[in-house]
Design a protein around this motif. Structure first.
Motif, PDB file in Angstrom:
ATOM      1  N   GLY A  73     -17.055  -0.243   9.413  1.00  0.00           N
ATOM      2  CA  GLY A  73     -15.965   0.335  10.179  1.00  0.00           C
ATOM      3  C   GLY A  73     -14.754   0.638   9.369  1.00  0.00           C
ATOM      4  N   TRP A  74     -14.439  -0.635   8.744  1.00  0.00           N
ATOM      5  CA  TRP A  74     -13.023  -0.372   7.995  1.00  0.00           C
ATOM      6  C   TRP A  74     -13.332   0.748   6.707  1.00  0.00           C
ATOM      7  CZ3 TRP A  74      -8.537  -3.086   8.444  1.00  0.00           C
ATOM      8  CH2 TRP A  74      -7.703  -2.820   7.315  1.00  0.00           C
ATOM      9  N   GLY A  77     -13.173   4.071   8.555  1.00  0.00           N
ATOM     10  CA  GLY A  77     -12.228   4.558   9.243  1.00  0.00           C
ATOM     11  C   GLY A  77     -10.921   4.469   8.192  1.00  0.00           C
ATOM     12  N   SER A  78     -10.890   4.218   7.041  1.00  0.00           N
ATOM     13  CA  SER A  78     -10.022   4.232   6.112  1.00  0.00           C
ATOM     14  C   SER A  78      -9.745   5.671   5.543  1.00  0.00           C
ATOM     15  CB  SER A  78     -10.165   3.274   4.957  1.00  0.00           C
ATOM     16  OG  SER A  78     -11.198   3.675   4.009  1.00  0.00           O
ATOM     17  N   ASP A  79      -8.598   5.964   5.164  1.00  0.00           N
ATOM     18  CA  ASP A  79      -8.081   7.211   4.799  1.00  0.00           C
ATOM     19  C   ASP A  79      -8.708   7.421   3.409  1.00  0.00           C
ATOM     20  OD1 ASP A  79      -6.670   7.900   7.002  1.00  0.00           O
ATOM     21  OD2 ASP A  79      -4.821   7.212   6.348  1.00  0.00           O
TER      22      ASP A  79
END
Length: 81
Positions: A73-74, A77-79
Protein backbone atom coordinates in the motif's frame (compact mmCIF):
# COMPACT_ATOMS: atom_id res chain seq x y z
CA UNK A 1 -5.49 -57.73 42.20
CA UNK A 2 -9.16 -57.54 41.31
CA UNK A 3 -9.36 -53.75 40.81
CA UNK A 4 -6.80 -51.71 38.92
CA UNK A 5 -7.56 -48.54 40.88
CA UNK A 6 -8.31 -48.65 44.59
CA UNK A 7 -9.47 -45.59 46.52
CA UNK A 8 -7.53 -45.29 49.79
CA UNK A 9 -8.87 -43.70 52.97
CA UNK A 10 -5.97 -44.61 55.24
CA UNK A 11 -3.08 -47.04 54.81
CA UNK A 12 0.47 -47.92 55.78
CA UNK A 13 2.87 -48.33 52.87
CA UNK A 14 6.10 -50.33 53.17
CA UNK A 15 8.81 -48.99 50.87
CA UNK A 16 11.61 -51.06 49.34
CA UNK A 17 14.02 -49.34 51.75
CA UNK A 18 12.05 -50.82 54.69
CA UNK A 19 10.45 -47.51 55.65
CA UNK A 20 6.78 -47.43 56.71
CA UNK A 21 4.73 -44.47 55.51
CA UNK A 22 1.26 -43.59 56.74
CA UNK A 23 -1.01 -42.48 53.89
CA UNK A 24 -4.18 -40.43 54.35
CA UNK A 25 -6.41 -40.51 51.28
CA UNK A 26 -5.48 -41.02 47.64
CA UNK A 27 -5.59 -43.91 45.23
CA UNK A 28 -3.56 -47.01 44.45
CA UNK A 29 -2.89 -47.81 40.81
CA UNK A 30 -1.92 -51.32 39.80
CA UNK A 31 1.27 -51.50 37.69
CA UNK A 32 -0.83 -52.09 34.55
CA UNK A 33 -3.05 -49.08 35.26
CA UNK A 34 -0.02 -46.89 36.02
CA UNK A 35 1.73 -47.89 32.76
CA UNK A 36 -1.44 -47.28 30.75
CA UNK A 37 -1.97 -43.88 32.41
CA UNK A 38 1.68 -42.88 31.91
CA UNK A 39 1.48 -43.84 28.22
CA UNK A 40 -1.67 -41.77 27.74
CA UNK A 41 -0.09 -38.77 29.49
CA UNK A 42 3.01 -39.03 27.28
CA UNK A 43 0.82 -39.14 24.16
CA UNK A 44 -1.15 -36.09 25.31
CA UNK A 45 2.06 -34.15 26.09
CA UNK A 46 3.40 -34.89 22.60
CA UNK A 47 0.11 -33.79 21.03
CA UNK A 48 0.12 -30.58 23.09
CA UNK A 49 3.70 -29.79 22.02
CA UNK A 50 2.73 -30.35 18.37
CA UNK A 51 -0.30 -28.04 18.71
CA UNK A 52 1.82 -25.34 20.38
CA UNK A 53 4.22 -25.40 17.43
CA UNK A 54 1.33 -25.04 14.99
CA UNK A 55 -0.28 -22.28 17.05
CA UNK A 56 2.74 -20.04 16.46
CA UNK A 57 2.43 -20.46 12.69
CA UNK A 58 -0.92 -18.69 12.24
CA UNK A 59 -0.02 -15.45 14.08
CA UNK A 60 3.28 -15.31 12.20
CA UNK A 61 1.48 -15.63 8.87
CA UNK A 62 -1.07 -12.94 9.81
CA UNK A 63 1.62 -10.49 10.91
CA UNK A 64 3.68 -11.23 7.79
CA UNK A 65 0.65 -10.65 5.54
CA UNK A 66 -0.17 -7.39 7.34
CA UNK A 67 3.40 -6.09 6.91
CA UNK A 68 3.38 -7.09 3.23
CA UNK A 69 0.02 -5.34 2.75
CA UNK A 70 1.24 -2.16 4.41
CA UNK A 71 4.43 -2.17 2.33
CA UNK A 72 2.48 -2.77 -0.89
CA UNK A 73 0.00 0.00 0.00
CA UNK A 74 2.82 2.38 0.80
CA UNK A 75 4.56 1.59 -2.48
CA UNK A 76 1.37 1.95 -4.54
CA UNK A 77 0.29 5.08 -2.72
CA UNK A 78 3.59 6.90 -2.96
CA UNK A 79 4.08 9.60 -5.60
CA UNK A 80 6.00 8.53 -8.68
CA UNK A 81 7.38 12.03 -9.29
Amino acid sequence: MKDEIVEVKQAVVNTFEGEKLEVQGGAYLSPEAWLRTEGELERLRAKKAELEEKSLLVPSLVIGAAIAGIALGWWLGSDDD
